[in-house]
Design a protein around this motif. Structure first.
Motif, PDB file in Angstrom:
ATOM      1  N   THR A   1       0.803  -1.218   0.000  1.00 43.74           N
ATOM      2  CA  THR A   1       0.000   0.000   0.000  1.00 43.74           C
ATOM      3  C   THR A   1       0.837   1.270   0.000  1.00 43.74           C
ATOM      4  OG1 THR A   1      -0.147   0.029   2.429  1.00 43.74           O
ATOM      5  CG2 THR A   1      -1.819  -1.207   1.229  1.00 43.74           C
ATOM      6  N   ASN A   2       2.137   1.151   0.232  1.00 42.31           N
ATOM      7  CA  ASN A   2       3.028   2.313   0.226  1.00 42.31           C
ATOM      8  C   ASN A   2       3.844   2.306  -1.052  1.00 42.31           C
ATOM      9  OD1 ASN A   2       4.927   4.336   0.654  1.00 42.31           O
ATOM     10  ND2 ASN A   2       5.107   3.895   2.839  1.00 42.31           N
ATOM     11  N   SER A   3       3.620   3.299  -1.907  1.00 47.91           N
ATOM     12  CA  SER A   3       4.328   3.344  -3.189  1.00 47.91           C
ATOM     13  C   SER A   3       5.301   4.518  -3.269  1.00 47.91           C
ATOM     14  CB  SER A   3       3.316   3.466  -4.333  1.00 47.91           C
ATOM     15  OG  SER A   3       2.575   4.672  -4.221  1.00 47.91           O
ATOM     16  N   LYS A   4       5.576   5.177  -2.130  1.00 48.87           N
ATOM     17  CA  LYS A   4       6.458   6.338  -2.144  1.00 48.87           C
ATOM     18  C   LYS A   4       7.911   5.916  -2.353  1.00 48.87           C
ATOM     19  CE  LYS A   4       3.460   9.100   0.843  1.00 48.87           C
ATOM     20  NZ  LYS A   4       3.323   9.811   2.134  1.00 48.87           N
TER      21      LYS A   4
ATOM     22  N   GLU B   1       7.216   4.642 -11.344  1.00 46.79           N
ATOM     23  CA  GLU B   1       6.317   4.876 -10.225  1.00 46.79           C
ATOM     24  C   GLU B   1       5.211   3.825 -10.281  1.00 46.79           C
ATOM     25  OE1 GLU B   1       6.690   7.108  -7.816  1.00 46.79           O
ATOM     26  OE2 GLU B   1       8.538   7.903  -8.723  1.00 46.79           O
ATOM     27  N   PHE B   2       4.782   3.364  -9.126  1.00 43.76           N
ATOM     28  CA  PHE B   2       3.669   2.417  -9.116  1.00 43.76           C
ATOM     29  C   PHE B   2       2.655   2.848  -8.060  1.00 43.76           C
ATOM     30  CE2 PHE B   2       7.029   0.805  -6.407  1.00 43.76           C
ATOM     31  CZ  PHE B   2       6.384   0.418  -5.239  1.00 43.76           C
ATOM     32  N   GLU B   3       1.431   2.431  -8.256  1.00 42.43           N
ATOM     33  CA  GLU B   3       0.329   2.847  -7.403  1.00 42.43           C
ATOM     34  C   GLU B   3       0.204   1.929  -6.190  1.00 42.43           C
ATOM     35  OE1 GLU B   3      -1.611   5.542  -7.884  1.00 42.43           O
ATOM     36  OE2 GLU B   3      -0.257   6.015  -9.559  1.00 42.43           O
ATOM     37  N   PRO B   4      -0.353   2.445  -5.087  1.00 38.88           N
ATOM     38  CA  PRO B   4      -0.644   1.567  -3.942  1.00 38.88           C
ATOM     39  C   PRO B   4      -1.565   0.432  -4.373  1.00 38.88           C
ATOM     40  CG  PRO B   4      -0.911   3.872  -3.337  1.00 38.88           C
ATOM     41  CD  PRO B   4      -0.733   3.842  -4.828  1.00 38.88           C
ATOM     42  N   ARG B   5      -1.294  -0.752  -3.859  1.00 45.00           N
ATOM     43  CA  ARG B   5      -2.097  -1.930  -4.209  1.00 45.00           C
ATOM     44  C   ARG B   5      -2.607  -2.581  -2.934  1.00 45.00           C
ATOM     45  NH1 ARG B   5      -1.428  -4.475  -8.834  1.00 45.00           N
ATOM     46  NH2 ARG B   5      -3.441  -5.316  -8.200  1.00 45.00           N
TER      47      ARG B   5
ATOM     48  N   ASP C   1      -9.705  -3.846  -5.494  1.00 47.45           N
ATOM     49  CA  ASP C   1      -8.361  -3.388  -5.130  1.00 47.45           C
ATOM     50  C   ASP C   1      -8.505  -1.974  -4.582  1.00 47.45           C
ATOM     51  OD1 ASP C   1      -5.679  -3.004  -4.805  1.00 47.45           O
ATOM     52  OD2 ASP C   1      -5.183  -2.999  -6.935  1.00 47.45           O
ATOM     53  N   GLU C   2      -8.900  -1.889  -3.333  1.00 47.43           N
ATOM     54  CA  GLU C   2      -9.231  -0.596  -2.736  1.00 47.43           C
ATOM     55  C   GLU C   2      -8.873  -0.619  -1.247  1.00 47.43           C
ATOM     56  OE1 GLU C   2     -13.912  -0.846  -1.966  1.00 47.43           O
ATOM     57  OE2 GLU C   2     -13.360  -1.538  -3.987  1.00 47.43           O
TER      58      GLU C   2
END
Length: 225
Positions: free
Chosen positions: A8-11, A27-31, A213-214
């Motif tokens: 959930t952390n994509s930073k 860059e990737f999105e939180p999953r 996926d939320e």
């Protein structure tokens, strides 16, 4: 087994602080509910440098005739890695870190399966022990893919399921990525992670659907234990 997990952390800064120094090329999105056949973030050692890349979850060995085998190879049992042609060479030469901050498992209670999320007690990201390979399609396209290694459960997990993914201690991750390290010492890393450093909690049945996926997927519906 391990069939669902989260990151959930994509930073980039926090990923770098935890797994760096590592070359991050995207860059990737939180999953919140990662499922097999999707692209997942992994770290590999390439010429002495750690690189963060996206690989297909479901291993396709380089010698495979086609990519259909991937759906069968999302997990690899630690006990038989050196016996299975699908995993033997990758175990010796192509090991990776599969980045996560939690994974899901379902506990049987009568006829019902209750989903649980398992995390580190400090809530920080961690790494599954993984293997990878590169497959060349008949059209000449290269596809990088990975598999997550599993082992027997620790005392926390055995109340939920008989197996769990291999989670590597932070100070052992560099050894796992080093293909020159003696293989018998690498194999010794494939053991259950300490229960006292983990916790688990019940989550919503939302995670039952690969289409969900939320953030609600990771919300607790019961107390931690």
């Amino acid at each position: 087994m391990c069939g669902r997990y989260s990151l959930t952390n994509s930073k980039s800064k926090e990923i770098m602080e935890r797994f760096g120094p590592v070359q991050i090329e995207f860059e990737f999105e939180p999953r919140y509910n990662i499922t097999p056949s999707q692209q997942v973030p992994v770290v590999i050692n390439q010429n002495g440098n750690k690189r963060l890349l996206m690989f297909h979850w479901g291993l396709i060995p380089h010698w495979a005739r086609d990519e259909s085998v991937a759906h069968k190879l999302i997990n690899a049992r630690a006990e038989t890695l050196t016996e299975k042609p699908s995993f033997r060479e990758s175990f010796e030469q192509r090991r990776c870190l599969v980045l996560a901050d939690g994974f899901y498992e379902w506990k049987k209670e009568g006829r019902v399966k209750i989903p649980y999320r398992i995390i580190m007690r400090d809530g920080k990201p961690f790494a599954f022990a993984g293997l990878w390979d590169t497959w060349l399609s008949p059209a000449g396209q290269r596809l990088n893919s990975c598999v997550i290694i599993t082992t027997g459960s620790n005392t926390l997990m055995e109340t939920i399921h008989s197996r769990m993914p291999v989670i590597l201690p932070k100070n052992m991750e560099s050894i796992w990525l080093d293909s020159a390290y003696p293989i018998h010492k690498v194999k010794a890393l494939l053991k259950p992670f300490p229960s006292e450093e983990m916790s688990a909690y019940e989550v919503s049945s939302l995670v039952n659907s690969p289409r969900k996926d939320e953030p609600a997927c990771i919300y607790p519906v019961n107390r931690l234990f």
